[in-house]
Enzyme design. Structure first.
Site, mmCIF file in Angstrom:
data_model
loop_
_atom_site.group_PDB
_atom_site.id
_atom_site.type_symbol
_atom_site.label_atom_id
_atom_site.label_comp_id
_atom_site.label_asym_id
_atom_site.label_seq_id
_atom_site.Cartn_x
_atom_site.Cartn_y
_atom_site.Cartn_z
ATOM 1 N N TYR A 54 17.203 38.286 73.343
ATOM 2 C CA TYR A 54 17.107 39.525 72.579
ATOM 3 C C TYR A 54 17.364 40.712 73.527
ATOM 4 C CZ TYR A 54 14.782 43.123 69.736
ATOM 5 O OH TYR A 54 14.490 44.249 69.027
ATOM 6 N N THR B 282 16.012 43.290 74.655
ATOM 7 C CA THR B 282 15.063 43.806 75.656
ATOM 8 C C THR B 282 14.687 42.761 76.713
ATOM 9 O OG1 THR B 282 13.181 43.097 74.357
ATOM 10 C CG2 THR B 282 13.972 45.354 73.982
ATOM 11 N N LYS B 283 15.123 41.530 76.560
ATOM 12 C CA LYS B 283 14.627 40.465 77.423
ATOM 13 C C LYS B 283 15.336 40.449 78.784
ATOM 14 C CE LYS B 283 11.607 39.441 74.461
ATOM 15 N NZ LYS B 283 11.522 38.652 73.277
ATOM 16 N N ASN B 284 14.798 39.683 79.741
ATOM 17 C CA ASN B 284 15.318 39.697 81.120
ATOM 18 C C ASN B 284 16.793 39.314 81.180
ATOM 19 O OD1 ASN B 284 12.517 39.852 81.377
ATOM 20 N ND2 ASN B 284 12.543 38.859 83.382
ATOM 21 N N LEU B 285 17.190 38.375 80.330
ATOM 22 C CA LEU B 285 18.607 37.979 80.218
ATOM 23 C C LEU B 285 18.988 38.300 78.776
ATOM 24 C CD1 LEU B 285 20.042 34.499 81.333
ATOM 25 C CD2 LEU B 285 20.947 35.824 79.438
#
Ligand code: PLP
Length: 383
Positions: free
Chosen positions: A182, A184-187
């Site tokens: 998603y 906002t996620k780290n990847l």
């Protein structure tokens, strides 16, 4: 109040390289699941040391398909922490199974193994730990409980790409692990997810479940060697990843070490700035884990009005968030399962006191310093 530009809670770390990869994929003439998705699955499986990985449209879909692949349905109970995102409980309900909430640990916000043990019944089939903020749960304890009672471990690793518990990489520990890509996620690929499996023989079924329960995917139907024929062999979902997302994901995976190094640097600076502040409790990292630092969850001392601190930060030009509103505070879950405030006291106490500060690779040093100043000032003002 503040003349400086607003510091957003999150800004995606995707840049020119990702944009080029997406454009190139579109120009290639192949948009949906195909060779790029297979390449991303293989690269991801190897990065997290997993025997198999199946790309999905989201982490939520990956969790639900993991439950389906283990034949979880009506009559089965799935143990879920009370402090998590709604999809952890929702996927269980969608399968017709019963979510059983348990409390979390005050030390690190993760599922409490003692509470898990107490919640096991003859109907329990799965434990679904959430690696809150990017710190692995107590996986040794959870693995023992699962082995003793013949339960599956399906991990919600939406925050935990890059995380390690001792020598084991998250994605290679439990029976199945779901990652989120998603925005906002780290990847990040915009939307997207990955399901890793420690039993590679389940991958074909999980892949089929992600595409209508269909015996052949689009690549097998529309390319020169393909055939229109397919069969629906079981009831599936529509949750496959596109090759455009996979092209972006491959770039993000390559950049992950560099992006994680910056997350760690920012988290260290926050820890240093907040250590010894009586009003604040910075996150505690357990010995022997590699934290993925998806979130920077700061706890306020009891008696400080958290929402006043959030408002104070906003007034000082800093965006924040809160993780999470406990599952049993949401109307739907409360009405459906009869849960009441007071049932999961640690989750409720953490929810009342937690705020998440901006933490992403694109945050500049001067912004980090502004967040620190604003946080200290807003906490003092709310005392
Ligand atoms: C983001 C998140 C999800 C959902 O991920 P999607 O890819 O948006 O489905 C699930 N669980 C947790 C803990 C999350 O933070």
């Amino acid at each position: 109040m503040s003349a400086d530009p607003f510091i957003a809670y999150n800004r995606p770390g995707t840049g020119e390289e990702e944009a080029c990869a997406a454009a190139e994929q579109i120009r290639s003439g192949w948009l949906t699941t195909g060779p790029r998705t297979r390449e991303f699955e293989q690269a991801f499986a190897s990065a997290v040391d997993a025997p198999a990985a199946v790309a999905m449209s989201s982490c939520t879909a990956a969790l639900e398909i993991a439950l389906a692949a283990f034949n979880i349905g009506p009559g089965d109970e799935v143990i879920v922490p009370a402090l998590t995102f709604a999809s952890s409980a929702a996927v269980v309900v969608h399968r017709g199974a019963t979510p059983v909430l348990v409390d979390v640990r005050e030390e690190d916000f993760t599922i409490d193994p003692r509470a898990v043990r107490e919640a096991v019944t003859p109907r329990t089939r799965v434990v679904m730990p959430v690696h809150y903020a990017g710190q692995p749960c107590l996986m040794d304890e959870l693995t023992s409980i699962a082995a003793e009672h013949g339960l599956r471990l399906i991990e919600d690793a939406a925050h935990a790409v890059w995380a390690q518990d001792g020598g084991r990489i998250v994605g290679s520990i439990g029976d199945a692990t779901a990652f989120s890509f998603y925005a906002t996620k780290n990847l990040a690929t915009g939307e997207g997810g990955m399901l890793t499996l420690t039993d590679a023989s389940l991958a074909d079924r999980a892949r089929r479940l992600s595409l209508h329960g269909m015996s052949r995917d689009a690549w097998a139907r529309y390319t020169a060697e393909g055939s229109y024929r397919y069969d629906i062999v079981e009831l599936g979902y529509k949750a496959n990843m596109t090759d455009i997302e996979a092209a972006v994901g491959l770039v993000q995976l390559r950049r992950l070490p560099e992006m994680q190094a910056r997350r760690e640097e920012i988290a260290r600076r926050y820890n240093q700035a907040f250590a010894g502040e009586p009003l604040l409790c910075p996150p505690r990292v357990r010995e022997g884990v590699r934290h993925a630092w998806h979130l920077y969850p700061l706890l306020l001392s009891r008696g400080i009005d958290r929402d006043a601190v959030l408002a104070g930060l906003k007034g000082r030009g800093v965006g924040t968030s809160v993780h999470f509103i406990p599952i049993h505070f949401h109307t739907y879950f409360r009405e459906r399962f009869g849960w009441r405030p007071g049932q999961f006291p640690v989750a409720e106490d953490l929810f009342a006191r937690e705020l998440s500060l901006p933490l992403y690779p694109g945050l500049a040093d001067h912004e980090v310093e502004r967040v620190i100043e604003a946080t200290l000032a807003a906490a003092k003002a709310a005392t």
